[in-house]
Design an enzyme around this catalytic site. Structure first.
Site, PDB file in Angstrom:
ATOM      1  N   CYS A 110      23.417   9.989 -19.179  1.00 12.84           N
ATOM      2  CA  CYS A 110      22.690   9.209 -18.166  1.00 12.84           C
ATOM      3  C   CYS A 110      23.047   7.854 -18.787  1.00 12.84           C
ATOM      4  CB  CYS A 110      21.180   9.320 -18.193  1.00 12.84           C
ATOM      5  SG  CYS A 110      20.521   8.528 -16.810  1.00 12.84           S
ATOM      6  N   HIS A 116      20.733  14.831 -16.726  1.00  9.78           N
ATOM      7  CA  HIS A 116      20.241  14.931 -18.021  1.00  9.78           C
ATOM      8  C   HIS A 116      20.001  16.681 -18.493  1.00  9.78           C
ATOM      9  CE1 HIS A 116      18.200  10.935 -18.847  1.00  9.78           C
ATOM     10  NE2 HIS A 116      18.298  10.990 -17.625  1.00  9.78           N
ATOM     11  N   GLU A 156      20.049  17.785 -21.383  1.00  8.77           N
ATOM     12  CA  GLU A 156      19.135  17.889 -22.412  1.00  8.77           C
ATOM     13  C   GLU A 156      17.655  18.230 -22.069  1.00  8.77           C
ATOM     14  OE1 GLU A 156      17.962  13.646 -21.716  1.00  8.77           O
ATOM     15  OE2 GLU A 156      19.339  15.064 -21.088  1.00  8.77           O
TER      16      GLU A 156
END
Length: 222
Positions: A88, A165, A167
């Site tokens: 991002c 994202h 993660e």
């Protein structure tokens, strides 16, 4: 393998990417940009790869000291062919270091979404998307995924950036809830929906993320 993870806020944690690093028995060094990059340019980075996480800031907010320093750090790493993975805000840092641009779109993406165009199933998702900026890239940068005319994944040399994202887990989204008081009603609603999805699909989210991380780290450290 030694990995430096640059975290850009107290609540924007590395989540699944740090879990992946631990599962590989790699060494992970975490640093908080607003505290550490203000006082050092991380000139001692000799690790095998550097991961840049997201931020509520934009890369164009160069009046913020740590943003300006982090842009300079990304540029130095890219110029020295240090393997980089940007998520991002990290992808936006990478885009500017490669000679691209980043600007607000005038609207925001929030929630779990599939990428309409992907070079391989690995990039399709659904991935958690939470951004309001638009990336443009030089012609020599390889794009892996797009959606609604926005670049979602790209690579150049030993660097990969993703606007989404990977993660993020339910735990990370709960940490994001620390910002609820500063969020719009629409953001709060989207966060609740995203968390509900993450709780219901935790196993598949982690597997998809680990497969992506495996492919990315193989690519940037080969």
């Amino acid at each position: 393998m030694k990995i430096t993870v640059i975290q850009n806020s107290a609540y924007g944690k590395a989540g699944l990417v740090e879990k992946f690093i631990a599962a590989k028995n790699w060494t992970c060094r975490r640093t908080i940009s607003s505290k550490d990059i203000v006082t050092t340019d991380l000139a001692d980075v000799v690790d095998d790869a550097v991961v840049f996480l997201g931020s509520r800031r934009g890369v164009y907010e160069t009046h913020v000291q740590w943003v300006a320093r982090e842009r300079a750090l990304m540029k130095r790493l890219v110029e020295n062919s240090v393997p980089v993975f940007g998520i991002c805000f990290g992808a936006q840092l990478l885009a500017t270091a490669l000679g691209g641009t980043v600007a607000p779109m005038g609207h925001r993406y929030r929630g779990w979404m599939e990428n309409a165009t992907a070079s391989a199933p690995l990039w399709e998702g659904p991935w958690l998307r939470w951004h309001g900026d638009f990336i443009t890239l030089p012609n020599d940068v390889k794009v892996f995924a797009r959606d609604s005319n926005t670049v979602q994944a790209f690579a150049h040399g030993s660097a990969v950036g993703v606007q989404f994202h990977p993660e993020v887990s339910a735990s990370v989204l709960r940490d994001w809830g620390a910002y609820r008081s500063a969020m719009s009603e629409e953001d709060r609603g989207a966060l609740d929906e995203a968390l509900h999805y993450a709780d219901a699909h935790a196993t598949e989210i982690e597997k998809r993320a680990f497969d992506l991380f495996d492919g990315i780290f193989r690519r940037i450290t080969r």
